[in-house]
Design an enzyme around this catalytic site. Sequence first.
Site, PDB file in Angstrom:
ATOM      1  N   ASP A 118      47.098  41.093  39.945  1.00 46.79           N
ATOM      2  CA  ASP A 118      46.168  41.060  38.804  1.00 46.79           C
ATOM      3  C   ASP A 118      45.566  42.446  38.579  1.00 46.79           C
ATOM      4  OD1 ASP A 118      46.581  38.411  38.303  1.00 46.79           O
ATOM      5  OD2 ASP A 118      44.679  37.711  39.148  1.00 46.79           O
ATOM      6  N   GLY A 139      48.158  35.388  40.198  1.00 42.79           N
ATOM      7  CA  GLY A 139      49.226  34.421  39.914  1.00 42.79           C
ATOM      8  C   GLY A 139      48.650  33.038  40.146  1.00 42.79           C
ATOM      9  N   ASN A 185      46.820  31.922  43.540  1.00 42.88           N
ATOM     10  CA  ASN A 185      45.387  31.588  43.492  1.00 42.88           C
ATOM     11  C   ASN A 185      45.131  30.171  44.003  1.00 42.88           C
ATOM     12  OD1 ASN A 185      45.073  34.042  42.191  1.00 42.88           O
ATOM     13  ND2 ASN A 185      44.879  33.164  40.138  1.00 42.88           N
ATOM     14  N   ASP A 209      32.849  35.363  35.513  1.00 38.95           N
ATOM     15  CA  ASP A 209      34.270  35.577  35.231  1.00 38.95           C
ATOM     16  C   ASP A 209      34.990  34.236  35.404  1.00 38.95           C
ATOM     17  OD1 ASP A 209      36.923  36.318  35.091  1.00 38.95           O
ATOM     18  OD2 ASP A 209      36.873  37.704  36.787  1.00 38.95           O
ATOM     19  N   THR A 229      38.125  33.605  34.895  1.00 37.90           N
ATOM     20  CA  THR A 229      39.557  33.696  35.207  1.00 37.90           C
ATOM     21  C   THR A 229      39.848  32.990  36.539  1.00 37.90           C
ATOM     22  OG1 THR A 229      39.302  35.950  34.378  1.00 37.90           O
ATOM     23  CG2 THR A 229      41.500  35.313  35.116  1.00 37.90           C
ATOM     24  N   ASP A 283      42.710  27.347  38.480  1.00 40.23           N
ATOM     25  CA  ASP A 283      43.410  27.441  39.771  1.00 40.23           C
ATOM     26  C   ASP A 283      42.507  26.939  40.894  1.00 40.23           C
ATOM     27  OD1 ASP A 283      45.481  28.591  38.366  1.00 40.23           O
ATOM     28  OD2 ASP A 283      44.763  30.629  38.734  1.00 40.23           O
ATOM     29  N   SER A 308      33.885  29.283  41.803  1.00 37.03           N
ATOM     30  CA  SER A 308      34.813  30.401  41.584  1.00 37.03           C
ATOM     31  C   SER A 308      34.387  31.278  40.406  1.00 37.03           C
ATOM     32  CB  SER A 308      36.241  29.882  41.369  1.00 37.03           C
ATOM     33  OG  SER A 308      36.385  29.343  40.065  1.00 37.03           O
ATOM     34  N   LYS A 320      31.863  34.476  40.746  1.00 34.84           N
ATOM     35  CA  LYS A 320      32.295  35.763  41.323  1.00 34.84           C
ATOM     36  C   LYS A 320      33.371  36.377  40.436  1.00 34.84           C
ATOM     37  CE  LYS A 320      31.579  34.386  46.118  1.00 34.84           C
ATOM     38  NZ  LYS A 320      32.314  33.690  47.149  1.00 34.84           N
TER      39      LYS A 320
END
Length: 310
Positions: A15, A41, A45, A249, A251, A255, A285, A288
């Site tokens: 990433d 990925g 993750n 975040d 992102t 996952d 998640s 962070k």
Amino acid sequence: MGQGIVTVVGSYVTDLMSRTPHMPRVGETVLGGPFKMGPGGKGGNQAVAAARQGSMVYMVSKVGDDEFGVYARANFTKEHIITEYVFVNTEESTGAALIAVDDNGDNMIVVALGACGKLTASEVAQASGAIRISTVVLVQLETSTEAVVQTVAAAKNYGVPVILNPAPYHEFPREILKDITYITPNETEACSLTGVQVDNEEDALRAAKIMYDMGVPNVLITLGKKGCYFYNGGETGLLYSGFEVQAVDTTGAGDAFNGGLAYALAAGQELDDAIVYANAVAALSVTKVGTAPAMPTKEEVDAFLVERMR
Ligand code: RIB
């Protein structure tokens, strides 16, 4: 209660992430930063999320014969993930994802799969021993279609439940859906699969019923901070509300949910509890920055649940 064995078949990419004050328009260059590089990925993750909860995790993937491939293996090993089935491709480099995260914590991603897009059915077949002893198998669409199909076939052969996270969505042989135990699309992926735009609970129910009729007995539509809509037949489903947190975040939140769900099911939790647990992993998640590095530990999740369920 044991912690279970989870086999994850899917992507590993590096990433490359930058913050941006706003998402660039076509032709625009935006001054962003700071820049962060890390393991990513969807497959990788999800493997890290499950491993940090205490699952024994086998990763089945492919990297290039390059520095990023070495970095991938070192990261998996650091997370106690078994890398016996992380194959090396000498023709393709390790994949990479270009990620922009704006001030709201929202993201845009372009992922170049590289080596992990070349995972073959015969390589997945080599990992049959891991699939056979697994409590849960977790697979996404961020690898080759033949790898996905072989994973589902092997899991079916050994009677191991499969979670399919249909991300990122692209067409795949729909007949595999009858051999899937859980499907976990987000709103966009649910829409691509069913044609139903998911904006509210009613839409989620309509989309879920279509996926159920395609043969998946347990449909879990992730709805971002709203939580997860669950349907397993009958008149209606149930919304499991997400936990409110300060997102920096988002992102990799999906996952985190999938890795948390796989862990919880593999550890023997009832599906109800497993969904709440997965929602908690996802919520933590997003507090962070980053993807795999932002996955919480089991201790963090347990403490969070104790605090929030009071
Ligand atoms: O789900 C987030 C992941 O999608 C990122 O880590 C990036 O690698 C892309 O594959």
